[in-house]
Write an enzyme that holds these catalytic residues in place. Sequence first.
Site, PDB file in Angstrom:
ATOM      1  CB  SER A  46     -48.168   5.623  20.563  1.00 19.99           C
ATOM      2  OG  SER A  46     -48.371   6.493  19.899  1.00 19.99           O
TER       3      SER A  46
ATOM      4  CB  SER B  92     -53.667   8.813  18.510  1.00 18.28           C
ATOM      5  OG  SER B  92     -53.357  10.022  18.192  1.00 18.28           O
TER       6      SER B  92
ATOM      7  CG  ASP C 297     -51.806  12.485  19.545  1.00 20.05           C
ATOM      8  OD1 ASP C 297     -52.511  13.470  19.038  1.00 20.05           O
ATOM      9  OD2 ASP C 297     -50.964  12.271  19.222  1.00 20.05           O
TER      10      ASP C 297
HETATM   11  C1  GLA Z   1     -49.006  14.304  16.558  1.00 19.79           C
HETATM   12  C2  GLA Z   1     -48.593  14.625  17.999  1.00 19.79           C
HETATM   13  C3  GLA Z   1     -49.658  15.560  18.520  1.00 19.79           C
HETATM   14  C4  GLA Z   1     -49.924  16.807  17.800  1.00 19.79           C
HETATM   15  C5  GLA Z   1     -50.060  16.515  16.441  1.00 19.79           C
HETATM   16  C6  GLA Z   1     -50.137  17.679  15.341  1.00 19.79           C
HETATM   17  O1  GLA Z   1     -50.156  13.509  16.609  1.00 19.79           O
HETATM   18  O2  GLA Z   1     -48.454  13.375  18.797  1.00 19.79           O
HETATM   19  O3  GLA Z   1     -49.362  15.936  19.933  1.00 19.79           O
HETATM   20  O4  GLA Z   1     -48.850  17.680  17.900  1.00 19.79           O
HETATM   21  O5  GLA Z   1     -49.052  15.285  15.907  1.00 19.79           O
HETATM   22  O6  GLA Z   1     -51.407  18.204  15.547  1.00 19.79           O
END
Ligand code: GLA
Length: 378
Positions: free
Chosen positions: A125, A123, A169
């Site tokens: 972003s 994450s 995230d």
């Molecule tokens: C990505 C998305 C989240 C979630 C995950 C899977 O990180 O940004 O919102 O859906 O995948 O759990």
Amino acid sequence: MKTDILEQSFSTYFNAKPEFIVRAPGRVNLIGEHTDYNDGFVLPMAIDRAVWMALTPRTDLTVRIRSLDLEVDSAFDLHSLTKGEGWIEYIKGVAFELQKDGYDLRGFNAVMTGDVPRGAGLSSSAAVELATARAFASASGFDWDAAHMARVSQKAENQWVGVNCGIMDQMASAATREGYALFLDCRTLEYQHAPLPENTAVVILDTSTRRGLVDSAYNERRSQCEEAARWFGAKALRDVSVDDLKKGSGLSEVVMKRARHIVTENARVLEAVQMMKADNVKRLGDLFNASHASLRDDFEVTNEALNQIVECAQEQSSCYGARMTGAGFGGCAVALVKEKDAREFTDAVAVAYKRKSGLDASVYVCKASAGAGVIERP
Ligand code: GLA
């Protein structure tokens, strides 16, 4: 120290001391994968890798940012936001959504740096978005509402950047507490800080494969889940129980498999939270392993590298459990490991994975850090 680098660079670029330094972390999801867009439950933890910004408010509506990592400058005017390309879109998107929501924003000068690996499922972003929201809160003087800022950031990613992610995230980056994971109900955004098990290390296993162009696979999973929910007559798969699944025989095999993952994964998250409270790390590890199998066989979002690295981890006697984390198709896995053996574990997995896949992994222990905030300076 990041703050020293930021202060020095800020004075190089703007010839002054920054007024604020803000930070927003990346996250690793412990369990609850692909459940967020099904109104379900997740259990992420913010990690000790983050995005930092040093900034000083301006008197006009210009936002000027120097990315120290990319060695580029970018600027935009808050009154005339237009879409373009690249990293700055995350920042513009948050500015756009905040203004749409009625916030009266001031411009600022900033330098920015980060150490969340990009495209690894940690994450990066969301960390940029929440650091941006935190920067605007400081520069413009409004109160920090973690859940609301997470929603605004998610909208920026969905609508400005065009990635159809769920809320996990952004909530993990916004609302976590140091030393705890975040047990989040993605329907209501209610959350609790869940204690991590004692004497246990959370280890990130980066396969070094990157997920690439997977938006279409992610969106396909979302629509299959929606199709399954409609079939069960439910608002979302969150409302379907493990017992209800038995009635799903009329569904196509693939949609049934997707539904089974979500329904059983939600149940695993609820149990995982209980196990964390009870400090039952052995059972927690079993839930990790079951989650991986379900993501591999039913939701089909792992790749070979993820399966291999998870196997390498599970083979170690110090490992309670391991699973892929994030959207899948590449990136990272996460393992729960006896703290006293963590060093040995990271070395052994890196060697075993290299032997199995020919690839170099980075394997490291991570600490549960705090969500987005302003760094106090002397
Ligand atoms: C990505 C998305 C989240 C979630 C995950 C899977 O990180 O940004 O919102 O859906 O995948 O759990």
